[in-house]
Write an enzyme that holds these catalytic residues in place. Structure first.
Site, PDB file in Angstrom:
ATOM      1  CD  GLU A  72      -2.595  -1.573   0.086  1.00 57.74           C
ATOM      2  OE1 GLU A  72      -2.825  -0.692  -0.760  1.00 57.74           O
ATOM      3  OE2 GLU A  72      -2.977  -2.749  -0.049  1.00 57.74           O
ATOM      4  N   GLY A  73       2.044   1.156  -0.586  1.00 55.74           N
ATOM      5  CA  GLY A  73       2.957   2.290  -0.682  1.00 55.74           C
ATOM      6  C   GLY A  73       4.033   2.205   0.371  1.00 55.74           C
TER       7      GLY A  73
END
Length: 591
Positions: free
Chosen positions: A438-439
Site C-alpha cells: 500500500e505504498g
C-alpha cells in the site's frame, strides 16, 4: 505464551479521554452507536479475537495457504472461523446501513481492527480488502453495481480485492498494461496479468469481486488512461445466483517471509476469450476510484503495526516474568529477567511505542469521523485536511515502529526468540511487509511532502496541527510540581520547537526544490509520527493527573500512564530531535 488478550482498558481510555470530544458528542446523538453499544462491540470483538482468531495464528503460519488443483485452500480452522465472523455480522461494522451495514464510526472500527490484526494478521488482511472494495463501490459504483455486489460483500458472503500491481508496474501505476476491450452488450473483456494480489482466491467465500485497473483501447498513456473495472470471479445470473467461472485464473501463490496464511496470488485475466467485466464510473478515472481502497487500506495497514506491537509486547512481558536468569544486587538466587534494568527499559519502550501508536491512530480516526459528520462544512474541511496530512504519517511511522517493537520482543527472548517454537519470530516476519505494501514508507513520505504539504492548504493544515499539539504545554505546566510531568513538559517543548523548525524549513524548500525536500521526507515523516505519539501520551498523563478520584481511572492505571509518558519523553522523543536536526541540516546545505 502465544495467547492474546485485547487491551480493552487502554482502548476505552483513549476513546473516552483522548478522542476529540466533538466526535463522542456526535456519537451519543445516535442511539444505534451509543456508548453502551460501542462498549458491547469492543467486548465481543475482544472475545472473538482472543478466543477464535488468536489460536489460529500459529496454525496459519506453519501450514499456510495452499494451491490445490488451481484453487487456494486455507489452513485448518480458517473456514470455520470465517463462518463465525460472518455469523456475527462483523463484516458490516462500518458499512452503510442501506447496504446491510451498521455504519459504526471509523474510530470504533479502527479499535476493532487493531484486535483482529493483533490476534491473526494474515486472517485480518481479508477483512481489510473487502472493506476497501465496499467503500470504492459505495462511492463510485452505479446503482445496479451497488445492488448486485454490496449486500453480499457487506455480509461477508463474498470477498473483495483490488488488482493494481503487474510485473512491470509496481508503484508506477502509469505502466499498467492490462487491456479492457468493449463488447457490443456494453460489457468489457479484460486481458492481462496481475501479481501480489492478496486474497485473490480462497475457499472461505463463494465468490470474490475483483476491482481491476486496466486500459481501454483508445486510452491515453500515463495515469489518465487508467480505468477501474469490476470482475466477478463467477458470472452472476439475472436472479443474482452464481453461474460459471469467469475467465480469471490463479496461476500461483507467492512463497513469502511471513503472513503464510494470507494467499498472495498471481492472477491471469482473459486466457480464454477475456474476463467479463463492468466499467466502474467514468473511463480514465480509475486511479481516483482505486485510491478510495488504497487510502482506506493505508489506515488499516497502520493498524497492523499497532496490532503486532501489542501482540509482541504481551508475549515479551509474559516471558520476562517467568524466565529466570542472572542476579540483581541483594538477591541470592536467579531472578526473572524483568528485574534487570535493560530488560525493563526494552519492555517500557515497547509499551510506550504501542500506546503512543494506539492513541495517535484512534485520534486520527476520530478526526475522520468529524470530517464526515460534523454539522459545519468549514470544520469538516479542517478535519479532512488533518486526516489527509496524517494518513501517510501513520502508515509509515506505525508500520516501521511495529517492526521495531517486534524485533525488540525477539531481543527480550534472547536465543529463544530466534527459534520458531516460541512464536515471537512470526510477529517480525508477518509485519515486515507492512512498510512495503500500500505504498512504501518512501512513497508515504513523498505523498506527505509533495502532495499534502506542498499543495494548498497543506502548510496551513500543518500550522493547525502544530497549534493543536502546543495546547498540551499549558496543561503540563499546570502540574509543574510533579517531577515526572516536568520532564515530560521539557521534552515536549524541545520536540515541538524542533518540529516547528523542521516544518518551516521543509515548507520553504518544498516550494523551491522538491527533489531536495524529498531527500529528507522519510526522516521528517518519522519525526512527525514520533512527536504525534508524544503529544498523545502527554495528554494522557495530564488526564489521569487531573482526575485522581475518577472511577474510570484506577490509581495503578494512572501511575502507569504517567510513567509511560515519561519514558517516551526521555527515551523516544529525543530521536525526533535527531531527525529534525537531519532535516534542517540537509535542507540548509547549498546546492
Amino acid at each position: 505464551m502465544n495467547g492474546y488478550s485485547a487491551p480493552l482498558d487502554d482502548i476505552r481510555f483513549v476513546l473516552t479521554e483522548l478522542v476529540d470530544p466533538q466526535m463522542l458528542q456526535a456519537t451519543e446523538e445516535d442511539d444505534a452507536v451509543s456508548r453502551d453499544v460501542i462498549d458491547a462491540v469492543l467486548s465481543e470483538a475482544g472475545r472473538f479475537a482472543s478466543g477464535v482468531l488468536a489460536p489460529l495464528n500459529v496454525v496459519g503460519d506453519r501450514i499456510g495457504a495452499q494451491m490445490m488443483d488451481g484453487k487456494v485452500r486455507m489452513p485448518p480452522g480458517f473456514r470455520e472461523a470465517y463462518g463465525l465472523y460472518v455469523e456475527g455480522g462483523w463484516g458490516g461494522l462500518g458499512a452503510p446501513v442501506e447496504h446491510g451495514g451498521q455504519a459504526l464510526p471509523h474510530v470504533v472500527t479502527a479499535a476493532v481492527g487493531e484486535m483482529w490484526k493483533a490476534a491473526n494478521l494474515a486472517f485480518s488482511a481479508n477483512f481489510l480488502l473487502t472493506t476497501g472494495a465496499v467503500e470504492a463501490l459505495a462511492q463510485h459504483g452505479s446503482h445496479a453495481q451497488k445492488a448486485r455486489y454490496l449486500p453480499r460483500l457487506v455480509s461477508g458472503e463474498w470477498g473483495g480485492v483490488m488488482n493494481l500491481t503487474e510485473p512491470q508496474a509496481g508503484s508506477d501505476l502509469a505502466a499498467i498494461r492490462t487491456r479492457a476491450v468493449p463488447q457490443a452488450d456494453g460489457s468489457y473483456r479484460l486481458h492481462g496479468q496481475k501479481c501480489f494480489i492478496t486474497y485473490a482466491d480462497h475457499d472461505m467465500v463463494d465468490n470474490i469481486v475483483h476491482l481491476v485497473l486496466a486500459r481501454l483501447p483508445d486510452a491515453p498513456s500515463g495515469v489518465k488512461g487508467i480505468s477501474m473495472f469490476v470482475v466477478s470471479q463467477h458470472l452472476i445470473r439475472g436472479d443474482g445466483s452464481l453461474g460459471e467461472r469467469n475467465d480469471v485464473r490463479i496461476t500461483a501463490i507467492e512463497k513469502k517471509l511471513g503472513q503464510h496464511a494470507s494467499p498472495t496470488c498471481i492472477v491471469q485475466h482473459g486466457e480464454s476469450g477475456g474476463a467479463v467485466a463492468e466499467l466502474v464510473g467514468e473511463s480514465g478515472a480509475g486511479l481516483d476510484y482505486i485510491f478510495v481502497m488504497v487510502n482506506a487500506a493505508r489506515l488499516g495497514v497502520a493498524l497492523e503495526g499497532l496490532g503486532i506491537a501489542e501482540r509482541a509486547l504481551q508475549q515479551a512481558q509474559a516471558y520476562a516474568r517467568i524466565r529466570l536468569q542472572g542476579r540483581v544486587p541483594g538477591a541470592n538466587e536467579s531472578v526473572p529477567i524483568a528485574s534487570h534494568p535493560d530488560v525493563r527499559r526494552m519492555l517500557q519502550t515497547m509499551r510506550a511505542q504501542t500506546e503512543a501508536m494506539r492513541a495517535a491512530a484512534l485520534v486520527v480516526a476520530g478526526w475522520l469521523d468529524l470530517a464526515k459528520k460534523h454539522p459545519d462544512s468549514d470544520t469538516r474541511l479542517q478535519f479532512q485536511g488533518l486526516v489527509d496530512l496524517m494518513i501517510p504519517v501513520l502508515k509509515g511511522w506505525m508500520t516501521e515502529t511495529g517492526a521495531e517493537v517486534a524485533s525488540t520482543g525477539i531481543q527480550i527472548h534472547g536465543g529463544a526468540g530466534y527459534v520458531e517454537e516460541t512464536g515471537v519470530a512470526q510477529h517480525l516476519r508477518d509485519i515486515r511487509v507492512a512498510a512495503i505494501y500500500e505504498g512504501t514508507t518512501g512513497i508515504q513520505a513523498a505523498d506527505l511532502v509533495g502532495r499534502k504539504i506542498l499543495r494548498t492548504p497543506g502548510a496551513a493544515t500543518l500550522d493547525e496541527l502544530h497549534r493543536r499539539m502546543a495546547t498540551v504545554l499549558p496543561a503540563l505546566r499546570a502540574h509543574a510540581g510533579d517531577a515526572q510531568i516536568s520532564q515530560i513538559q521539557a521534552a515536549m517543548e524541545a520536540a515541538l520547537r524542533a518540529l516547528e523548525e523542521a516544518s518551516g524549513a521543509l515548507v520553504e524548500v518544498t516550494q523551491k526544490d522538491l527533489q531536495l525536500a524529498l531527500e529528507v521526507s522519510v526522516p521528517y515523516l518519522k519525526m512527525l509520527g514520533i512527536v504525534m505519539g508524544g503529544w498523545q501520551l502527554a495528554r494522557a498523563a495530564v488526564v489521569v493527573l487531573g482526575r485522581p478520584d475518577s472511577s474510570s481511572v484506577s490509581g495503578e492505571f494512572a501511575r502507569a500512564k504517567v510513567q509511560t509518558a515519561r519514558h517516551y519523553a526521555l527515551h523516544i522523543l529525543p530521536s525526533a530531535l535527531a531527525l529534525g536536526f537531519t532535516v534542517s541540516r540537509v535542507l540548509a546545505q547549498p546546492r
